[in-house]
Enzyme design. Structure first.
Site, PDB file in Angstrom:
ATOM      1  N   SER A 405       0.826  -1.205   0.000  1.00  0.00           N
ATOM      2  CA  SER A 405       0.000   0.000   0.000  1.00  0.00           C
ATOM      3  C   SER A 405       0.860   1.254   0.000  1.00  0.00           C
ATOM      4  CB  SER A 405      -0.965  -0.014   1.184  1.00  0.00           C
ATOM      5  OG  SER A 405      -0.295  -0.366   2.359  1.00  0.00           O
ATOM      6  N   GLU A 438      -6.841  -0.846  -6.748  1.00  0.00           N
ATOM      7  CA  GLU A 438      -5.946   0.096  -7.429  1.00  0.00           C
ATOM      8  C   GLU A 438      -4.920  -0.715  -8.217  1.00  0.00           C
ATOM      9  OE1 GLU A 438      -5.695   4.172  -4.779  1.00  0.00           O
ATOM     10  OE2 GLU A 438      -4.605   2.445  -4.027  1.00  0.00           O
TER      11      GLU A 438
END
Ligand code: 3HC
Length: 657
Positions: A405, A438
């Site tokens: 992340s 994403e």
């Protein structure tokens, strides 16, 4: 067949009933009416579906005075003296289903999906649906169907009474045979609406009041629901023609309403997502993902494995820690058993899905996988080691992905001999449920690899959003600023509970402090450190972490938690934390201020919007709509407000910041 005219809806890709197309359709209906040789009409669809309904693009502009709409086509079908049979295959949605409801008979194939999804666009069925469906299946069932807005299978539609027949074979063939028998006209407009089988008409007001009571408040995403219930009330109380008029007026109000504009923006933004560098990645050359691999059997790894299994993609999970594997096995079984309990899966389906996840400590079993996602500890050296290993065992064509992340995707790609096939796939917790993904493009990632990731996103039923390779990507980069602003407010003397209440009032499912407690304060502190320090002017976060107040998992963070209150998930305000903020602020020379609710809301939203704008300038996010999708699907931004970028631009808000 002699005497039967077929009118085929054919307006690729989805047979949308645009104004231009409705003019043609009306001409076809009128021609069939005039032709004495035509005794019955069958309406069917080309391109693998009946129709996706009205063309949503038409709602952007005022309706031209001479426009021909679905309502005109439906009125002509209604007026016709000849029987109409709808032959439904594939999607039959919105205005498409309303057209089918105006036909005298409806026949559907096993592939058919029927629905009135207007509510999801902040609208109501505006071509007679709210008047005809209560006359066909009763007001109570009609309300449930339209308020939910989900599609149902032909079998379910038959049970509900929407269809006359659900056939195993070809719907068109069966419809033609039915039409050839010259069946009687059955206009729904001539029937009375009813409430439900075995429910007397007198119960109508109660059923309607109950529906109003269950819908969200108008200003919190419930506007369309309340108007829809009003339209059904008209169906129950008024003659058909008056009901239609009422429906049309309510529809016009909604089409111009802010929530509908916002939801339509989200609809189109979602369809823009795969369009990258002028190419539609959902149609570009890509690897088919027939099997997958996951490295790491922690929370994230098992969630990702479940997501693959749910999409019917077999997956091998590699981990050398026996305890982690045991826990992951339990998580997986627990998850599928829960779905059996909920009636979403049969025992057998659950068993099959669980069987499609294989756990092993043998890396060589990743050799067959088309995509491998690493979900190991968030440490660059550990991850680079994993990529070196993967490069050795994975087949040449395989795409290697990191679920980091915050870390740099290029630093992982560079240790492999295939940097063009390395990218980020950032899932959100819990990975099997959260709809956002994403897709992070490294500086060498090939278009084909991106296309593979987008295809995979679609197979996993996730919204795949492209992000540049920058710290925190799109979503987390913005949330850091948002949480930073929440801290700044607390430092100015606003209680965390008040900050959270204001954002819940705006429509978020939880406020920033409860969100921090959920993801873990230690995680937040570690990320702030990795980023090179936090933006906070005080050390309250560090103090909380030092006291092992790590959030929900330790039953204390910014808030307290108690097992007997909301199963330990309900934040309980803690005066001790407010005192910590006050003391720390005094030491830092920050004076307490009177802050209005509007200022709280606008400052937090502005933090999101300003960072969003910068991410767009830097090219990390491609379009404002992409940022909005990230926030709506990943962070609980209320969809009826369109996402932060839409909200700031369209509503012209944030004046109080
Ligand atoms: N109007 C305009 N364009 C539409 C459309 C619609 N109703 N439905 C789909 N499209 C477009 C999409 O924008 C997309 O365009 P693009 O290729 O240029 O990006 C293209 O059709 C293909 O759509 P998808 O990528 O979504 O294709 P899928 O196969 O994944 O899904 C679908 C097909 C299930 C039909 C999905 O598109 C969908 O849910 N569409 C919306 C259905 C809907 O909400 N209908 C109600 C409309 S409102 C109405 O009917 C009002 C009436 O009551 C008066």
């Amino acid at each position: 067949m002699d005497g039967v005219r077929v009118i085929t809806l054919d307006n690729p890709p989805v047979n949308a009933l645009s104004l231009a197309y409705c003019a043609k359709l009306l001409a076809a209906v009128e021609a069939a009416e005039r032709d004495a040789a035509v005794e019955a009409v069958v309406v069917s669809g080309a391109n693998g579906l009946f129709s996706a309904g009205a063309d949503v693009n038409d709602f952007r502009n005022e309706l031209p005075a001479d426009a021909i709409t679905i309502r005109d086509v439906i009125a002509a079908v209604e007026r016709s003296g000849k029987p109409y049979v709808a032959a439904i295959d594939g999607n039959c949605l919105g205005g498409g289903l309303e057209l089918a409801l105006a036909c005298d008979y409806r026949v559907a194939s096993a592939r058919a999906k029927l629905g009135l999804p207007e509510i999801k666009l902040g609208l109501l069925p505006g071509a007679g649906g709210t008047q005809r469906l209560p006359r066909l299946i009763g007001a109570r069932a009609a309300l449930e169907f339209m308020l939910k807005g989900s599609s149902v299978t032909a079998r379910r539609a038959l049970e509900l009474g929407i269809l006359d027949e659900a056939v195993d074979g070809d719907a068109l063939e069966r419809a033609l045979a039915l039409a050839a028998t010259a069946p009687a006209k059955r206009r729904l407009s001539t029937r009375e609406a009813f409430i439900g089988d075995d429910i007397p008409l007198q119960a109508g007001p109660y059923v309607l009041a109950q529906a109003h009571a269950m819908a969200p408040p108008e200003e919190r995403g419930g506007l369309a629901a309340h108007k829809l219930i009003d339209a059904v009330q008209a169906a129950v109380e008024l003659p058909f023609a008056f009901g239609l008029g009422r429906e049309a007026r309510l529809f016009d109000q909604l089409v111009r309403s802010e929530p509908s504009l916002a939801l339509r923006h989200v609809f189109f933004a979602e369809r823009e997502l795969p369009k990258v560098d002028g190419i539609d990645l959902s149609r570009a050359a890509a690897n088919a993902v027939k099997s997958a691999g996951v490295v790491g059997a922690g929370t994230m790894g098992s969630g990702i494995a479940i997501a693959f299994a749910q999409a019917g993609i077999p997956v091998v999970v590699v981990d050398t820690d026996d305890d982690a594997v045991d826990r992951a096995r339990q998580t997986v079984m627990g998850m599928f058993m829960y779905q059996v309990q909920k009636g979403r899966l049969t025992q057998e389906e659950a068993w099959q899905r669980a069987q499609s996840i294989a756990f092993t400590d043998d890396w060589s079993r990743l050799g067959e996988a088309d995509v491998i996602v690493e979900a190991v500890f968030e440490d660059l050296d550990v991850k680079r080691d994993v990529f070196r290993k993967l490069d050795g065992v994975a087949k040449t064509a395989a795409v290697l992905a990191t679920n980091t992340s915050t870390l740099d995707v290029d630093k992982m790609a560079e240790v492999t001999k295939r940097p063009d096939r390395v990218l980020g796939l950032h899932f959100f917790v819990p990975a099997n449920i959260m709809p956002l993904l994403e897709v992070v493009r490294g500086n060498k990632t090939s278009q084909e690899s991106l296309a593979t990731a987008f295809r995979l996103g679609k197979a996993l039923r996730k919204k795949a959003v492209l992000s540049g390779n920058a710290f925190g990507f799109i979503g987390n980069r913005m949330i850091f600023d948002y949480l930073g602003e929440a801290t700044a407010l607390a430092e100015e003397g606003v209680a965390p509970a008040r900050v959270d209440a204001v954002m819940k009032g705006f429509g978020f499912p939880m406020g920033p402090f409860a969100m921090s407690d959920l993801s873990g304060l230690d995680v937040g502190a570690a990320i702030a450190k990795a980023r090179g320090g936090s933006s906070a002017r005080t050390d309250v976060l560090e103090q909380l972490v030092a006291r092992r107040r790590l959030g929900q998992k330790t039953m204390a963070g910014y808030f307290k938690y108690d097992k007997s209150v909301g199963k330990g998930r309900e934040p309980i305000p803690d005066p001790e934390v407010e005192t910590m903020f006050a003391d720390a602020a005094r030491r830092a020379g920050i004076a307490p201020r009177d802050v209005s609710d509007d200022e709280i809301r606008d400052r937090l939203l502005r933090a999101l919007v300003e960072r969003g704008r910068r991410l767009l300038e830097e090219g990390v996010a491609l379009r404002p709509g992409d940022v909005d999708i990230v926030y709506v699907y990943g962070y609980g931004f209320p969809p009826y407000r369109g996402g932060p970028m839409w909200y700031a631009q369209e509503v012209g808000a944030l004046s109080h910041a």
